[in-house]
Design a protein around this motif. Structure first.
Motif, short mmCIF file in Angstrom:
data_model
loop_
_atom_site.label_atom_id
_atom_site.label_comp_id
_atom_site.label_asym_id
_atom_site.label_seq_id
_atom_site.Cartn_x
_atom_site.Cartn_y
_atom_site.Cartn_z
N GLU A 1 0.81 -1.22 0.00
CA GLU A 1 0.00 0.00 0.00
C GLU A 1 0.85 1.27 0.00
N ARG A 2 2.13 1.14 0.34
CA ARG A 2 3.02 2.31 0.39
C ARG A 2 3.71 2.58 -0.94
N LEU A 3 3.73 1.57 -1.83
CA LEU A 3 4.50 1.69 -3.07
C LEU A 3 3.64 2.12 -4.25
N VAL A 4 4.16 3.11 -5.00
CA VAL A 4 3.58 3.46 -6.29
C VAL A 4 4.16 2.55 -7.36
N SER A 5 5.49 2.35 -7.28
CA SER A 5 6.15 1.55 -8.29
C SER A 5 7.30 0.76 -7.68
N LEU A 6 7.70 -0.27 -8.40
CA LEU A 6 8.78 -1.16 -7.97
C LEU A 6 9.69 -1.42 -9.16
N THR A 7 10.99 -1.13 -9.00
CA THR A 7 11.98 -1.41 -10.04
C THR A 7 12.98 -2.43 -9.49
N LEU A 8 13.09 -3.56 -10.18
CA LEU A 8 13.98 -4.65 -9.77
C LEU A 8 15.09 -4.77 -10.80
N GLN A 9 16.31 -4.44 -10.38
CA GLN A 9 17.46 -4.38 -11.28
C GLN A 9 18.47 -5.48 -10.94
N SER A 10 18.81 -6.28 -11.94
CA SER A 10 19.88 -7.28 -11.79
C SER A 10 19.69 -8.11 -10.52
N THR A 11 18.51 -8.71 -10.39
CA THR A 11 18.21 -9.42 -9.15
C THR A 11 17.44 -10.70 -9.44
N ALA A 12 17.00 -11.38 -8.38
CA ALA A 12 16.36 -12.69 -8.52
C ALA A 12 15.36 -12.91 -7.41
N ALA A 13 14.37 -13.76 -7.69
CA ALA A 13 13.44 -14.20 -6.65
C ALA A 13 14.12 -15.19 -5.73
N ALA A 14 15.10 -15.90 -6.24
CA ALA A 14 15.93 -16.83 -5.47
C ALA A 14 17.13 -17.17 -6.32
N LEU A 15 18.26 -17.41 -5.67
CA LEU A 15 19.47 -17.77 -6.39
C LEU A 15 19.46 -19.28 -6.63
#
Length: 328
Positions: free
Chosen positions: A149-163
Motif C-alpha cells: 500500500e506504500r509503493l507506487v512503483s517497484l523497479t527490480l534491477q539485476s536481481t532474482a526471486a531466489a538464487l
C-alpha cells in the motif's frame, strides 16, 4: 582504444581526488530501526532533492549509499525540483551498524527500510518508488510484499526471486567473497571489475573522457573509496551474503505483489556474471500472474551494474517509468 593505466599511474592521476563528485544532501543522519527485532540498529541515510516523486534506492551486497552517486546527481541534484531521493547504508555496511548476529535477512532489511521511511515522514499511501539492485532488489521484493500500500512503483534491477538453477548459492557467495578476500590490491580490483561489468565496456574509452578506459575509472573510484570512506568489514559482508543466499520469493508471494502494485519494472543485462539474466524471467512470470503488466528491459551486452555501465539509458528509462507511474 587507449592503453590501460597501471595502478601507480591511477594513484598519481590528478583527477583521482575528484573522481566521485560529492553533493550536499538536503537531509542526512541516522535512524534507529529494528526496535524489538534484535535492535536498535542505526541506519545512515542521505536525502537529495525536494520534488514530489519519492525515490527509495536500495543498494546491493556490500555496497555503500554513495554507490548511487550517478543517480544522486541525475535525480536528486539536476532534477531536484521533480525528485526526492533517499539513499542509505543497509545494516552491515558503510556508516550503518554492523550487528554481530545471524538476524540478517532480506525481509528484516525490508523492515529496516520501511522504518527508515517512517522516520523521514514518508508514510503516505502510494508514495514510494522503490528501486533495488541485486541484493537490494531482493530487499525491494520483500518491501513490496510487506507494505504494498506504500509503493507506487517497484523497479527490480539485476536481481532474482531466489538464487537457483544456474549458479549454486555457495558458488554465488564464494564469488562475492573472493572480491574482498585478502590478496593483492591489483588482483582484488581485477576480479571485482570482471564480476560487475562486461569485458568490452571495461576495455572501451572512459565514458567521461578522463581516463584511457572505463576499467581505469572503476579502479580510480575504488581507490577513492578506500581512502575516503569507511572500509567494509568481513562480518557485514558475510551476514549480508547469507541473507541474499537465503532469499526466496515464491510464486505465491510474487503473485501478491502483482496483485497489489500496478507499476513494476524488471531490468537486467545479458552479460551479468553475478546474477544470470534469466533469473528475471521468474520475476516477470510470477508478478505478472497477479495481473500486473510488468515492464521488462533487457540490456544487451551489459553486465551487472546497469546503473553505471548503461548509465544514460538506465537513468532515462527509470525517469520515464517512475514519472508515468506517479501520474497514474
Amino acid at each position: 582504444m587507449g592503453k590501460p593505466l597501471t595502478l601507480n599511474e591511477i594513484i598519481q592521476h590528478p583527477e583521482l581526488a575528484h573522481v566521485i563528485a560529492r553533493h550536499e544532501p538536503n537531509r542526512k543522519g541516522a535512524a534507529f530501526v529494528a526496535q524489538g527485532r534484535s535492535g536498535p540498529i542505526s541506519i545512515a541515510y542521505e536525502v537529495y532533492g525536494c520534488g514530489p516523486i519519492h525515490l527509495v534506492f536500495i543498494m546491493g551486497l556490500n555496497g555503500p549509499k554513495l554507490a548511487w552517486h550517478r543517480q544522486i546527481k541525475y535525480f536528486g541534484v539536476d532534477r531536484s525540483d521533480k525528485f526526492t531521493c533517499l539513499v542509505f547504508d543497509n545494516r552491515g555496511v558503510g556508516d550503518s551498524d554492523v550487528p554481530w548476529q545471524l538476524k540478517y535477512s532480506t525481509s528484516d532489511m525490508a523492515k529496516d527500510t520501511l522504518e527508515l521511511c517512517n522516520h523521514l515522514g514518508w508514510t503516505k499511501q502510494k508514495q514510494l518508488h522503490v528501486v533495488g539492485v541485486s541484493m537490494g532488489g531482493m530487499i525491494a521484493q520483500e518491501l513490496a510484499y510487506l507494505a504494498p500500500e506504500r509503493l507506487v512503483s517497484l523497479t527490480l534491477q539485476s536481481t532474482a526471486a531466489a538464487l537457483v538453477a544456474t549458479i549454486p548459492w555457495y558458488k554465488h557467495l564464494a564469488r562475492r567473497a573472493y572480491m574482498i578476500m585478502p590478496k593483492t590490491l591489483p588482483a582484488r580490483l581485477e576480479s571485482s571489475q570482471r564480476n560487475l561489468f562486461s569485458d568490452h565496456w571495461l576495455a572501451a574509452p572512459d565514458d567521461l573522457g578522463v581516463f584511457p578506459t572505463n576499467a581505469d575509472r572503476y579502479v580510480a573510484e575504488e581507490l577513492w573509496r578506500l581512502k575516503d570512506m569507511k572500509p567494509p568489514t568481513m562480518q557485514g559482508f558475510l551476514l549480508q551474503g547469507l541473507a541474499a543466499s537465503w532469499h526466496y520469493m515464491g510464486p505465491d508471494r510474487l503473485m501478491v505483489i502483482g496483485t497489489k502494485i500496478k507499476h513494476v519494472l524488471v531490468c537486467t543485462g545479458t552479460e551479468d556474471a553475478m546474477i544470470e539474466y534469466k533469473h528475471s524471467n521468474v520475476l516477470v512470470k510470477g508478478i505478472s500472474a497477479g495481473g500486473c503488466d510488468v515492464e521488462k528491459r533487457v540490456f544487451e551486452g551489459v553486465g551487472h551494474v546497469l546503473s553505471w555501465e548503461a548509465m544514460g539509458e538506465y537513468n532515462k528509462m527509470l525517469e520515464e517509468f517512475v514519472t508515468n507511474a506517479h501520474q497514474g
